[in-house]
Design a protein around this motif. Structure first.
Motif, short mmCIF file in Angstrom:
data_model
loop_
_atom_site.label_atom_id
_atom_site.label_comp_id
_atom_site.label_asym_id
_atom_site.label_seq_id
_atom_site.Cartn_x
_atom_site.Cartn_y
_atom_site.Cartn_z
N ASN A 84 42.19 42.94 41.71
CA ASN A 84 43.38 42.14 41.39
C ASN A 84 44.41 42.95 40.60
O ASN A 84 45.62 42.81 40.81
CB ASN A 84 42.98 40.88 40.63
N LEU A 87 46.21 45.17 42.99
CA LEU A 87 47.10 44.45 43.90
C LEU A 87 48.38 43.97 43.22
O LEU A 87 49.32 43.57 43.90
CB LEU A 87 46.37 43.23 44.49
N ILE A 90 52.10 44.74 44.42
CA ILE A 90 52.10 45.22 45.80
C ILE A 90 52.32 44.02 46.73
O ILE A 90 51.48 43.12 46.79
CB ILE A 90 50.79 45.95 46.15
N THR A 91 53.43 44.01 47.43
CA THR A 91 53.77 42.89 48.31
C THR A 91 53.53 43.20 49.78
O THR A 91 53.40 42.30 50.60
CB THR A 91 55.24 42.48 48.12
N LYS A 93 51.75 43.67 53.01
CA LYS A 93 50.46 43.14 53.45
C LYS A 93 49.48 44.23 53.88
O LYS A 93 48.29 44.16 53.60
CB LYS A 93 50.67 42.15 54.61
N ARG A 96 48.09 45.94 50.78
CA ARG A 96 47.13 45.06 50.10
C ARG A 96 45.81 45.03 50.86
O ARG A 96 44.73 45.12 50.26
CB ARG A 96 47.69 43.64 49.98
N LYS A 97 45.91 44.96 52.18
CA LYS A 97 44.70 44.92 53.01
C LYS A 97 43.91 46.22 52.88
O LYS A 97 42.68 46.21 52.86
CB LYS A 97 45.09 44.67 54.46
N GLU A 144 42.11 35.29 49.49
CA GLU A 144 42.87 36.51 49.19
C GLU A 144 42.27 37.72 49.89
O GLU A 144 42.98 38.56 50.44
CB GLU A 144 42.89 36.74 47.67
#
Length: 199
Positions: A84, A87, A90-91, A93, A96-97, A144
């Motif tokens: 978390n 992350l 960080i927007t 996707k 984040r993945k 999430e």
């Protein structure tokens, strides 16, 4: 003053009785030993004997579940909290993945695998403890990390087993959570935060 080795050298096989003890000090010549014995709990209650026995069984069941699940919750929550933090801000996707994917095996080992060996009741307690350590319920964590579809699927499975992934942790209004907290503090004071712990 004679050392402990000097005192013990003339002891015969029947000269002592083994008892639990608490050690104070850091070396053999300076430590002090205090005999220690843990008595069984004494229950003071106005309840009828049969009802009191039921309360005692429920208390023991929950205490055992917390002792089993708390180490898992600490380990899994440490990883979840680290992810978390990574992350935050960080927007994108894909980015984040990628972060989640890099820790997926570790999370599965620490979180999913132990849960498969727990009873439904222990699983409920574990979810409470994970919320306590992370501030998020298990539904939100799965959503999430694995997506909304997986979160809904796991929630459906949990529902059929009498569980709920959307469990919070509130010791102010929930007596079950307050009792869990009592056992967590018991564990912390006797092990995790004990200044006399030797290892």
């Amino acid at each position: 003053m004679p050392s402990m080795q000097e005192i013990m050298k003339d002891w015969g096989p029947h000269d002592s009785t083994r008892v639990g003890a608490i050690w104070y000090g850091t070396d053999y010549d300076s430590f002090k030993i205090l005999p220690y014995a843990e008595e069984q709990n004494i229950w003071v209650s106005k309840l009828p004997p049969a009802q009191l026995e039921k309360v005692k069984q429920e208390w023991s069941r929950l205490r055992n579940a917390v002792y089993v699940c708390y180490p898992y919750a600490l380990t899994a929550a440490a990883t979840i909290n680290t992810i978390n933090r990574q992350l935050q801000g960080i927007t994108d996707k894909k980015a984040r993945k990628a972060i989640i994917k890099s820790r997926e095996k570790e999370l599965k080992k620490q979180f999913a695998d132990p849960m498969s060996n727990l009873s439904v009741y222990q699983g409920k307690v574990l979810m409470k403890l994970i919320y306590r350590q992370t501030g998020n319920d298990c539904y939100e964590i799965i959503k999430e990390f694995k997506g909304g579809f997986n979160a809904r699927m796991y929630q459906t499975v949990a529902f059929f087993y009498g569980g709920n992934l959307k469990q919070d942790y509130d010791i102010r209004t929930n007596s079950f959570d307050r009792q869990i907290e009592d056992f967590v503090q018991e564990i912390n004071s006797t092990w995790y935060k004990n200044p006399y712990r030797t290892r």
